[in-house]
Structures are given as structure tokens and as C-alpha cells.
Design a protein around this motif. Sequence first.
Motif, PDB file in Angstrom:
ATOM      1  N   SER A  42      21.482  35.495  43.913  1.00  0.00           N
ATOM      2  CA  SER A  42      21.752  34.096  43.608  1.00  0.00           C
ATOM      3  C   SER A  42      23.185  33.827  44.058  1.00  0.00           C
ATOM      4  CB  SER A  42      21.603  33.842  42.110  1.00  0.00           C
ATOM      5  OG  SER A  42      21.998  32.526  41.803  1.00  0.00           O
ATOM      6  N   ALA A  43      23.327  33.079  45.138  1.00  0.00           N
ATOM      7  CA  ALA A  43      24.614  32.991  45.833  1.00  0.00           C
ATOM      8  C   ALA A  43      25.469  31.840  45.355  1.00  0.00           C
ATOM      9  CB  ALA A  43      24.375  32.854  47.337  1.00  0.00           C
ATOM     10  N   GLY A  44      26.735  32.137  45.108  1.00  0.00           N
ATOM     11  CA  GLY A  44      27.720  31.107  44.849  1.00  0.00           C
ATOM     12  C   GLY A  44      28.208  30.495  46.151  1.00  0.00           C
ATOM     13  N   GLN A  45      29.112  29.570  46.080  1.00  0.00           N
ATOM     14  CA  GLN A  45      29.565  28.852  47.277  1.00  0.00           C
ATOM     15  C   GLN A  45      30.306  29.741  48.264  1.00  0.00           C
ATOM     16  OE1 GLN A  45      31.873  25.538  45.884  1.00  0.00           O
ATOM     17  NE2 GLN A  45      30.101  24.407  45.114  1.00  0.00           N
ATOM     18  N   LYS A  46      30.938  30.804  47.778  1.00  0.00           N
ATOM     19  CA  LYS A  46      31.739  31.655  48.648  1.00  0.00           C
ATOM     20  C   LYS A  46      30.986  32.881  49.159  1.00  0.00           C
ATOM     21  CE  LYS A  46      35.994  30.403  46.185  1.00  0.00           C
ATOM     22  NZ  LYS A  46      37.135  30.931  45.392  1.00  0.00           N
ATOM     23  N   PHE A  47      29.703  33.029  48.750  1.00  0.00           N
ATOM     24  CA  PHE A  47      28.988  34.262  49.096  1.00  0.00           C
ATOM     25  C   PHE A  47      28.840  34.456  50.591  1.00  0.00           C
ATOM     26  CE2 PHE A  47      24.957  36.207  50.342  1.00  0.00           C
ATOM     27  CZ  PHE A  47      25.162  37.495  49.873  1.00  0.00           C
ATOM     28  N   LEU A  48      28.372  33.434  51.298  1.00  0.00           N
ATOM     29  CA  LEU A  48      28.089  33.585  52.721  1.00  0.00           C
ATOM     30  C   LEU A  48      29.335  33.907  53.520  1.00  0.00           C
ATOM     31  CD1 LEU A  48      25.446  30.784  53.328  1.00  0.00           C
ATOM     32  CD2 LEU A  48      25.074  33.242  53.134  1.00  0.00           C
ATOM     33  N   SER A  49      30.457  33.282  53.176  1.00  0.00           N
ATOM     34  CA  SER A  49      31.698  33.557  53.910  1.00  0.00           C
ATOM     35  C   SER A  49      32.211  34.957  53.607  1.00  0.00           C
ATOM     36  CB  SER A  49      32.761  32.514  53.565  1.00  0.00           C
ATOM     37  OG  SER A  49      33.065  32.547  52.181  1.00  0.00           O
ATOM     38  N   ARG A  50      32.069  35.395  52.370  1.00  0.00           N
ATOM     39  CA  ARG A  50      32.550  36.730  52.006  1.00  0.00           C
ATOM     40  C   ARG A  50      31.673  37.829  52.585  1.00  0.00           C
ATOM     41  NH1 ARG A  50      34.313  36.420  45.590  1.00  0.00           N
ATOM     42  NH2 ARG A  50      35.973  34.843  45.838  1.00  0.00           N
ATOM     43  N   VAL A  70      23.007  39.327  41.252  1.00  0.00           N
ATOM     44  CA  VAL A  70      21.744  39.942  41.630  1.00  0.00           C
ATOM     45  C   VAL A  70      20.709  39.599  40.562  1.00  0.00           C
ATOM     46  CG1 VAL A  70      20.531  42.106  42.061  1.00  0.00           C
ATOM     47  CG2 VAL A  70      22.881  41.823  42.857  1.00  0.00           C
ATOM     48  N   VAL A  71      19.665  38.890  40.961  1.00  0.00           N
ATOM     49  CA  VAL A  71      18.643  38.475  40.007  1.00  0.00           C
ATOM     50  C   VAL A  71      17.376  39.296  40.121  1.00  0.00           C
ATOM     51  CG1 VAL A  71      19.535  36.132  39.904  1.00  0.00           C
ATOM     52  CG2 VAL A  71      17.775  36.690  41.571  1.00  0.00           C
ATOM     53  N   LEU A  94       9.888  31.072  40.257  1.00  0.00           N
ATOM     54  CA  LEU A  94      10.218  31.190  38.837  1.00  0.00           C
ATOM     55  C   LEU A  94      11.637  30.728  38.555  1.00  0.00           C
ATOM     56  CD1 LEU A  94       9.480  32.332  35.956  1.00  0.00           C
ATOM     57  CD2 LEU A  94      10.534  34.469  36.719  1.00  0.00           C
ATOM     58  N   LEU A  95      12.580  31.168  39.385  1.00  0.00           N
ATOM     59  CA  LEU A  95      13.987  30.853  39.150  1.00  0.00           C
ATOM     60  C   LEU A  95      14.326  29.400  39.440  1.00  0.00           C
ATOM     61  CD1 LEU A  95      15.605  34.076  40.627  1.00  0.00           C
ATOM     62  CD2 LEU A  95      15.276  33.504  38.228  1.00  0.00           C
ATOM     63  N   ARG A  96      13.533  28.746  40.293  1.00  0.00           N
ATOM     64  CA  ARG A  96      13.834  27.360  40.658  1.00  0.00           C
ATOM     65  C   ARG A  96      13.106  26.346  39.780  1.00  0.00           C
ATOM     66  NH1 ARG A  96      14.121  27.753  47.307  1.00  0.00           N
ATOM     67  NH2 ARG A  96      16.248  28.549  47.351  1.00  0.00           N
ATOM     68  N   GLU A 133      15.586  39.818  36.215  1.00  0.00           N
ATOM     69  CA  GLU A 133      16.182  39.662  34.888  1.00  0.00           C
ATOM     70  C   GLU A 133      16.546  38.202  34.661  1.00  0.00           C
ATOM     71  OE1 GLU A 133      19.970  41.288  32.208  1.00  0.00           O
ATOM     72  OE2 GLU A 133      19.746  41.876  34.314  1.00  0.00           O
ATOM     73  N   THR A 134      16.075  37.634  33.534  1.00  0.00           N
ATOM     74  CA  THR A 134      16.426  36.265  33.165  1.00  0.00           C
ATOM     75  C   THR A 134      16.904  36.252  31.713  1.00  0.00           C
ATOM     76  OG1 THR A 134      14.175  35.763  32.457  1.00  0.00           O
ATOM     77  CG2 THR A 134      14.721  35.282  34.751  1.00  0.00           C
ATOM     78  N   LEU A 135      17.479  35.136  31.318  1.00  0.00           N
ATOM     79  CA  LEU A 135      18.097  35.038  29.997  1.00  0.00           C
ATOM     80  C   LEU A 135      17.728  33.706  29.356  1.00  0.00           C
ATOM     81  CD1 LEU A 135      20.229  36.053  27.873  1.00  0.00           C
ATOM     82  CD2 LEU A 135      21.934  34.816  29.233  1.00  0.00           C
ATOM     83  N   ILE A 136      17.458  33.748  28.044  1.00  0.00           N
ATOM     84  CA  ILE A 136      17.225  32.523  27.282  1.00  0.00           C
ATOM     85  C   ILE A 136      18.532  32.174  26.575  1.00  0.00           C
ATOM     86  CG2 ILE A 136      15.955  31.480  25.372  1.00  0.00           C
ATOM     87  CD1 ILE A 136      13.599  33.172  26.074  1.00  0.00           C
ATOM     88  N   GLU A 137      19.161  31.085  27.002  1.00  0.00           N
ATOM     89  CA  GLU A 137      20.430  30.671  26.421  1.00  0.00           C
ATOM     90  C   GLU A 137      20.196  29.667  25.293  1.00  0.00           C
ATOM     91  OE1 GLU A 137      22.751  29.352  29.768  1.00  0.00           O
ATOM     92  OE2 GLU A 137      23.376  31.396  30.236  1.00  0.00           O
ATOM     93  N   GLU A 138      21.283  29.249  24.665  1.00  0.00           N
ATOM     94  CA  GLU A 138      21.179  28.429  23.460  1.00  0.00           C
ATOM     95  C   GLU A 138      20.461  27.106  23.704  1.00  0.00           C
ATOM     96  OE1 GLU A 138      24.982  27.887  21.713  1.00  0.00           O
ATOM     97  OE2 GLU A 138      25.276  30.026  21.249  1.00  0.00           O
ATOM     98  N   GLU A 139      20.701  26.496  24.857  1.00  0.00           N
ATOM     99  CA  GLU A 139      20.094  25.185  25.105  1.00  0.00           C
ATOM    100  C   GLU A 139      18.678  25.285  25.671  1.00  0.00           C
ATOM    101  OE1 GLU A 139      22.436  26.342  28.811  1.00  0.00           O
ATOM    102  OE2 GLU A 139      22.660  26.448  26.614  1.00  0.00           O
ATOM    103  N   SER A 140      18.146  26.480  25.818  1.00  0.00           N
ATOM    104  CA  SER A 140      16.829  26.650  26.424  1.00  0.00           C
ATOM    105  C   SER A 140      15.730  26.113  25.522  1.00  0.00           C
ATOM    106  CB  SER A 140      16.561  28.128  26.711  1.00  0.00           C
ATOM    107  OG  SER A 140      15.234  28.301  27.170  1.00  0.00           O
ATOM    108  N   GLU A 141      14.805  25.398  26.134  1.00  0.00           N
ATOM    109  CA  GLU A 141      13.670  24.850  25.388  1.00  0.00           C
ATOM    110  C   GLU A 141      12.642  25.907  25.027  1.00  0.00           C
ATOM    111  OE1 GLU A 141      10.926  23.421  29.169  1.00  0.00           O
ATOM    112  OE2 GLU A 141      12.325  21.997  28.277  1.00  0.00           O
ATOM    113  N   LEU A 142      12.803  27.098  25.570  1.00  0.00           N
ATOM    114  CA  LEU A 142      11.851  28.172  25.293  1.00  0.00           C
ATOM    115  C   LEU A 142      12.125  28.859  23.959  1.00  0.00           C
ATOM    116  CD1 LEU A 142      11.557  29.909  28.796  1.00  0.00           C
ATOM    117  CD2 LEU A 142      10.163  28.081  27.830  1.00  0.00           C
ATOM    118  N   ALA A 143      13.332  28.740  23.454  1.00  0.00           N
ATOM    119  CA  ALA A 143      13.684  29.393  22.194  1.00  0.00           C
ATOM    120  C   ALA A 143      12.798  28.868  21.068  1.00  0.00           C
ATOM    121  CB  ALA A 143      15.153  29.146  21.867  1.00  0.00           C
ATOM    122  N   GLY A 144      12.194  29.787  20.326  1.00  0.00           N
ATOM    123  CA  GLY A 144      11.312  29.416  19.223  1.00  0.00           C
ATOM    124  C   GLY A 144       9.859  29.307  19.619  1.00  0.00           C
TER     125      GLY A 144
END
Length: 590
Positions: A367-375, A339-340, A287-289, A223-234
Amino acid sequence: MFELPIEKWITIAVLVWSVVGLLLDKIRPALVFLSGVIVLLLGQVVQPADFLLSLSNESIITIFLLIFITAGIKNHFNLIGLLNRLFRTARSPRAFMIRMTAGVSVLSSVINNTPVVALMIPYVYQWSKRHKVAPSKLLIPLSFAAIIGGMMTVIGTSTNLVLNGFILSREPEGLGFLDFFLPGVLVTAVGLSFLATVGYRLLPSRINPMDEFKTNAREYLVETLIEEESELAGKSVVEANLRNLEGIYLFEIVRKGKGISPVTPGEVLQVGDHLYFAGDTEKVVDLLRQDNGLQIPHSGKLGIAKHVNLVETVVPRNSELTGRTLKQSQFRDKYDAAVVAIHRKGENLNGKIGAIVLEPGDLLLISAGQKFLSRNKNNKDLYTVSVVSRTNGTANWKKAVFGIGTLVSLGLMAAGFFSLFFSLFLVCALMAVTGLLRVEEIKDLLDLDLLIILASALTLSKALINTGVAQELATLVILFFQDGGKYGVLIGLFIITVLLTSFITNVAAVSIAFPIAYSLSHDMGLDPTGFYVAIAFGASASFLTPVGYQTNLMIYGPGSYKATDFLKIGVPFTLLYSITCITYIILMYF
């Protein structure tokens, strides 16, 4: 005297409830066992002191000490690097499997086999991808090698420790070192030889890591999302270069709650669109990177950068995540991760990822944040399959002190000065002093469910013996197999234990089989050692189903296996294993 039949009926009812509850797998095993103990307490079949005594059983505490130690070793020592030196010269998948299973079986004899498999899954999986081999060719051998290797010593698997605890509660001595080592070495040699020859041809090869997308065996929903600043919009799908992606395809767009599928090349993308892709792991990561204007939903809330760490994880059996959606389990807040992508045994998933009800064996791309591995380091609800490597920064002097102290402690145990429990306790204390094991980690590792299961199983075993129910079951076994004499009874006991352990937990199988073996041996006037060895090896024969043992389920998702894969390789493996065990027991103990 008149209360005895009532106590027997209560005990039988609890026994039946425990077996059926575990087989149906609708209620957590800890609740099944605990409810049974409550019934026994209410019926005054056992006393509260009996349950408390089970909680403080030395063998049960030993299991937790082993869990603490193996977790510390995993976090601060490069065991994978050590094994890598063994596999470096392997030129073929079969050669790698032979070396891998041999190394894992030896390691599992001195370290609890479940952490060993957890350590090895990422390495084996990545090796198979690098060498263009289906992971399914290697992961079942990994699990089986850990199981049989763990049978060589009393500490190799928790099943052996639990059984020895049962024996010591009724006998002056438990099983000795040679009672495990000799038959353990024998079945390991026979089992590994089978896997390297006939068994290798029986292993499935439905997935090629270089062709996963074509076979649809490890296809992820992303699952991905096109946000306002995305160059894909339009832009249209073709203009956004999302039409002919290699190894991944756009199969649905959700716009303002409405799905657009199939997606035409001329479809114009809009801000707020949720784009759903299907593809294999490597293509999902690519794709995500890429700097393509696609974002992970809610990634900003986690502080996740554009170039994220992606971690592949598997949902184990009895995880609190199962039966719930990601939103219901508050996944993002709990794990500091999003979860992506989700993969489920080759099925084609659809819909919002956050609305998918998770099942055991599901693979989650995180898609892990900074605290994921420790948690998530010692979390029992989510196992890591593949993760970006990180240095632990442990000082070498701490490792040296721990290593020397451990060798001294184990040496004194081998010399007979220390017991296993006291030696492991000293090792844990040394890890705590050197900072290799922190209080916070111990709290995370202290699995309350496991403690309840172990203590409840021990209490049920005591009820079966004290009420005479075990005696009645022993009589039925004797009547059915009596034509074969003591050998027939031995074979019958082994078969019963194997069948139990294939569908319920090993500990539960031991708790049911031990009272029967105890009564059988004393009724027939035989040395019970042979029967106890039969239970030990029968309870570890978890080769027929993926739910028979935790390591099987751990490799079930990463290998994209089906239940029939375990039957295909497990039936002949179990037959050979059983014949080897029974023959050895008859020659040595009867």
C-alpha cells in the motif's frame, strides 16, 4: 622461488572460499569476494594497486554506464507501448510467447537484459491474467529470451563486458562484434524455436489466474485492522459479510495477542482485532478498496487514503530485506509504504505480517504512500511487478534531443571514431544535461555490492594467472579430457563454465574460467578466441536453476515456480544450447 608455493596455496584457498561461499549463499557475495581480496592482499599475492586498477577497469565502468542509461530510458520512454504494438494481434498464448520472446531477445541485444526483464514482467503478467493463461507459461521464456538475446552483442549482458575486460587485461584485442553476433543469433534462433515447440509443453501450468484461490498457488496472507470508527465493530462475521467472500477467506483473528482460528460465523468482531485473510491478488485488492470498515494497519501514519495505490513487488536475491522482518528493516519509514499482503511460493503463511522473516522470491503487496514510487524507482532491494501507471511529464523536446544525440554517438562508435565506453559516457552526459538522469538517481543506481564483486573478481582472476594456479587447473583439465584432444578440452571447459554459472554468479564463473582458458590456449599453442567464446556462452547458460541469474529469480516469485520447473525445461534447453555453441565454435575456430 620459495614463496611461490605459499602464494599458490593462498590463491587456491581464496578460490575455494569464493566458490563455497557463493554456493552456500549464507554471506552476501560482495563480502565473500571482498574477504578473499583482503586475504590476497595480506598474503601479498596481489598489491593494493592491483585492486585499485580493477576498480577503474573500463569494462566495469561501462556496466554502470549501461545501468544508468537503461534506468533513464525506463523512466522516461514508453518501451512497453512499443512492444505492445508487436503483441496486439497475438491470438493465443503460444503466438504471444513467440512474439514476446523475439522482441525481448532483440531488445536485450542492445539494452542490458536485466532491466529489459524488469520492464516486461508487469506486462507479461497482466497479459496472462487478461487471457486466462498461467503466468508460469510465459515468464521462464521471458527470462531465457533475455539471456540468449543478450549474447548477440558485447553490451547485451554484463558477463560479456566483464569477460572482454579480462581478455583485454591479457591480450592485445578482445572479442569482436562477430564473435558475439553470429553465435548469438544462432543460439537465439535455436532457443526460441525450442521454447515455441517442445519447450512450451514442458513449461508448468499449475496456476490459472482465474482460479488462483482454488489451486492455492498465489495465495496471499493479508492483514487488516478494525479501528474505533469501523462499522464492523460489534457485528458477527456473518453480519459483517465476511463469511462467504469470493476468492478470499478469513482464517484467523488476533485479539489482544491471542489467535482465534478457525473463525466461526458467530464470532463477534471487536475494536483492535487484527483480521487475517488468504486469497489471490485481485480479491485482496477488491477487499482493501471496498468501504467495509477494514483498515490497513498503521496506514494513517503514512497518509494513505482509503483508495490506495497497490503495488505488487518481489524481494530479489541478496536484498537487504531478506532474513529480516518488516519491523527490523523499518520498511514503512524507508519506503513510505505498508505491506498489506505476502505470498511465498504457494506456502500457507500465518501470524502477524510484521513478524514474518522475508525470504528471496517473496511477493509483497504494497500500500504505497506518495513518496513510494520515487524512493523505490531504482532500488535493488525490491523490484516492482505491477504498479499503477503514472505519467512522467518529460518534455518531448528533451526526448528528441536525447534520441538524436544517442543515434549520433552510437553511429560514430559503429564507424570506429568512438569507443564503446566513450559513446556510452556521452549518452549519459546527454541524459544528465536534458534532465533525464539526475544526480540523486545516479546515487541510487550506483550499486556498491556490484562494484565490489566485479573488481574483486578481476583481482582474483589476476592472482590465479600470476601465481600459476590457473596453469595447474588447466593441466588437470587437459589430463581429464586429453583423450578427446583440443575438442575434448573445449567441451570440458564449456561444461565447467556451465556448471559454475548454474550455482554462482556469472561474473564469478567468468573470473574462474578465464584464467584456465588463457593457460589452456597458450599451452596448446591454439588461438584463444574459441576458448574465450566458449566461456562467454557457457557463463550465460543460466537455465538450470533460479539462482543462476538475476532474471531467473526476478520471475521466480511472480510465476510461482519451483526449482524443479527450471530443471525440467532447463536441462533440455541447456543441452541444445551447448551442442549449438560447441558445434559452431569447432567449425569456426578450430
